[in-house]
Design a protein around this motif. Structure first.
Motif, PDB file in Angstrom:
ATOM      1  N   PRO A 191      -2.878   8.769   4.292  1.00 53.05           N
ATOM      2  CA  PRO A 191      -3.442   8.969   2.939  1.00 53.05           C
ATOM      3  C   PRO A 191      -4.440  10.117   2.929  1.00 53.05           C
ATOM      4  O   PRO A 191      -5.081  10.402   3.952  1.00 53.05           O
ATOM      5  N   GLY A 202       2.338   7.803   0.156  1.00 52.48           N
ATOM      6  CA  GLY A 202       3.060   6.557   0.403  1.00 52.48           C
ATOM      7  C   GLY A 202       4.563   6.670   0.291  1.00 52.48           C
ATOM      8  O   GLY A 202       5.274   5.658   0.357  1.00 52.48           O
ATOM      9  N   TRP A 259      -2.053  11.091  -5.532  1.00 53.94           N
ATOM     10  CA  TRP A 259      -1.971  11.607  -4.165  1.00 53.94           C
ATOM     11  C   TRP A 259      -1.702  10.488  -3.171  1.00 53.94           C
ATOM     12  O   TRP A 259      -1.001  10.683  -2.175  1.00 53.94           O
ATOM     13  N   ASP A 260      -2.255   9.296  -3.447  1.00 54.28           N
ATOM     14  CA  ASP A 260      -1.954   8.151  -2.595  1.00 54.28           C
ATOM     15  C   ASP A 260      -0.472   7.788  -2.690  1.00 54.28           C
ATOM     16  O   ASP A 260       0.149   7.409  -1.690  1.00 54.28           O
ATOM     17  N   ARG A 261       0.099   7.912  -3.895  1.00 56.36           N
ATOM     18  CA  ARG A 261       1.519   7.600  -4.077  1.00 56.36           C
ATOM     19  C   ARG A 261       2.407   8.595  -3.327  1.00 56.36           C
ATOM     20  O   ARG A 261       3.399   8.216  -2.717  1.00 56.36           O
ATOM     21  N   ASP A 286     -10.553  10.414  -0.294  1.00 56.31           N
ATOM     22  CA  ASP A 286     -11.147  10.724  -1.591  1.00 56.31           C
ATOM     23  C   ASP A 286     -11.257  12.235  -1.801  1.00 56.31           C
ATOM     24  O   ASP A 286     -11.449  12.998  -0.846  1.00 56.31           O
ATOM     25  N   ASP A 342       0.832  -1.198   0.000  1.00 59.94           N
ATOM     26  CA  ASP A 342       0.000   0.000   0.000  1.00 59.94           C
ATOM     27  C   ASP A 342       0.868   1.249   0.000  1.00 59.94           C
ATOM     28  O   ASP A 342       0.551   2.245  -0.637  1.00 59.94           O
ATOM     29  N   GLN A 374      -6.636  10.375  -8.065  1.00 57.88           N
ATOM     30  CA  GLN A 374      -6.487   9.828  -6.715  1.00 57.88           C
ATOM     31  C   GLN A 374      -5.181   9.060  -6.532  1.00 57.88           C
ATOM     32  O   GLN A 374      -4.506   9.191  -5.508  1.00 57.88           O
ATOM     33  N   GLN A 375      -4.815   8.262  -7.525  1.00 59.89           N
ATOM     34  CA  GLN A 375      -3.654   7.394  -7.362  1.00 59.89           C
ATOM     35  C   GLN A 375      -2.378   8.208  -7.124  1.00 59.89           C
ATOM     36  O   GLN A 375      -1.508   7.813  -6.351  1.00 59.89           O
TER      37      GLN A 375
END
Length: 391
Positions: free
Chosen positions: A45, A133, A128-130, A48, A35, A125-126
């Motif tokens: 994280p 992370g 900002w998650d990266r 949304d 993750d 979204q991906q």
């Protein structure tokens, strides 16, 4: 010293956002195995996207962490009795060098920063998650200028950071985005910048109000809208706040663009950083005083090995040149006196060059990077890569 920049126009204004820090993209790299790609640098994280969007109208940058009083002065300005700052977020901001170019990096909180990056970026979204992370998002237009290794890692100040996304333009004046944990490890001054949305107020008017509130003598003011779209704002101080080892060698570099590709550095900076000294082989050179010990050590080693004839004194093209890279508004390390060009005729850009490889190895040992290793080669060029102690 602060640099203030105007960026874009607002898309939707709402009240102040919480102070924060991050970046943007439309293309994610291969998904990480876990993750969080880098658990040691992961933060919470962002969740949304809720659809909130702000314009990135002004960017205020200081050499040090902004105090609460400074934040209050900057964000509390009024225009015609109304608030001049509709929303803002704090971040950490500085520059790193790669292949003789400076790039701007921001360390952000993904949730607070994303509303300022435009609709496409904010909704991706991906990306900002990266960033949360422990990965970095980099402008897609900089793939050639900021090459990654075979595993997809970008090296910033000797730290390897995995590129999680290649992004479309988001906030003007930001080339790469990481989270706050990475910002700390890269040596960025914590929360030394504020990104501002001026709502219905004119960014130019708000800029003038901020200048008056904080004092032009204390804060270096630049206009990122002009930088991004029409070249530099002449006769206005710009700020450079390098990260890592270069923070020691450069400090805060203030300069004015004076036309013709030239810049005028702050005279106080020149007096404190640029010196003329005699070195082996080349004679008297004008360079950054922090580089001189390593330059002397490298040249002394060249002499000790009997290679002094491999460096032609009459083909030395200098060290300290306060100007932009040709055809751009990017500063080279020559502007800081942290690079030098040797044996120019036989080592032109885009060629393999005839620089003696043992000489190259000596310079690398003493903390220099060689332009012959770059994607678009510059074999005459050596620049300070890291600070080492000749003693």
């Amino acid at each position: 010293m602060l640099a203030l920049g105007a960026c874009a126009t607002p898309e939707k204004g709402t009240p102040e956002s919480d102070p924060s820090e991050a970046a943007a993209s439309t293309t994610a790299t291969d998904p990480p195995a876990d993750d969080a790609a880098d658990p040691g640098h992961a933060v919470a994280p962002p969740g949304d996207f809720d659809g909130t969007l702000f314009g990135d109208d002004l960017l205020v940058v200081s050499q040090d962490t902004l105090t609460e009083d400074e934040i209050a002065a900057i964000t509390g300005v009024k225009v015609n009795g109304e608030k001049g700052v509709a929303a803002f977020t704090q971040l950490s901001y500085g520059q790193f060098t790669m292949q003789n170019r400076l790039f701007n990096i921001a360390a952000v909180d993904p949730a607070g920063y994303r509303p300022f990056t435009g609709s496409d970026n904010a909704a991706f979204q991906q990306q900002w998650d990266r960033i949360a992370g422990g990965e970095v998002a980099v402008l897609e237009s900089l793939k050639k200028e900021l090459p990654t290794d075979d595993d997809g890692y970008l090296t910033v100040d000797d730290q390897r950071i995995h590129v999680g996304a290649w992004s479309r333009p988001g906030v003007d004046g930001v080339d790469a985005v990481v989270n706050a944990k990475w910002g700390a490890d890269l040596g960025l001054p914590p929360r030394n910048a504020v990104l501002i949305n001026t709502g219905i107020a004119s960014p130019q008017v708000v800029r003038a109000k901020i200048e008056k509130a904080v004092g032009v003598k204390t804060y270096a003011i630049s206009n990122l809208d002009i930088v991004a779209q029409r070249g530099l704002d002449l006769d206005t101080f710009q700020n450079v706040v390098p990260v890592g080892a270069f923070r020691d060698a450069v400090g805060v570099f203030r300069y004015t663009a004076i036309g013709g590709g030239r810049i005028a550095p702050d005279p106080a900076w020149v007096r404190s950083h640029i010196v003329k000294e005699a070195v082996p082989i080349l004679g008297v050179v004008t360079c950054n005083k922090y580089m001189m010990p390593q330059l002397k050590a490298a040249l002394q080693e060249v002499v000790r090995r009997g290679l002094e004839n491999e460096i032609r004194r009459d083909q030395y093209a200098g060290c300290y040149y306060p100007r932009f890279i040709a055809g751009s508004t990017q500063l080279s390390n020559h502007s800081f006196g942290l690079a030098l060009d040797l044996n120019v005729p036989g080592n032109q850009r885009g060629t393999v060059g005839d620089m003696n490889r043992e000489v190259v190895a000596i310079f690398k040992y003493w903390g220099f990077a060689w332009g012959g290793d770059w994607a678009y080669t510059d074999p005459m060029h050596f620049e300070l890569h890291k600070i080492v102690n000749p003693g």
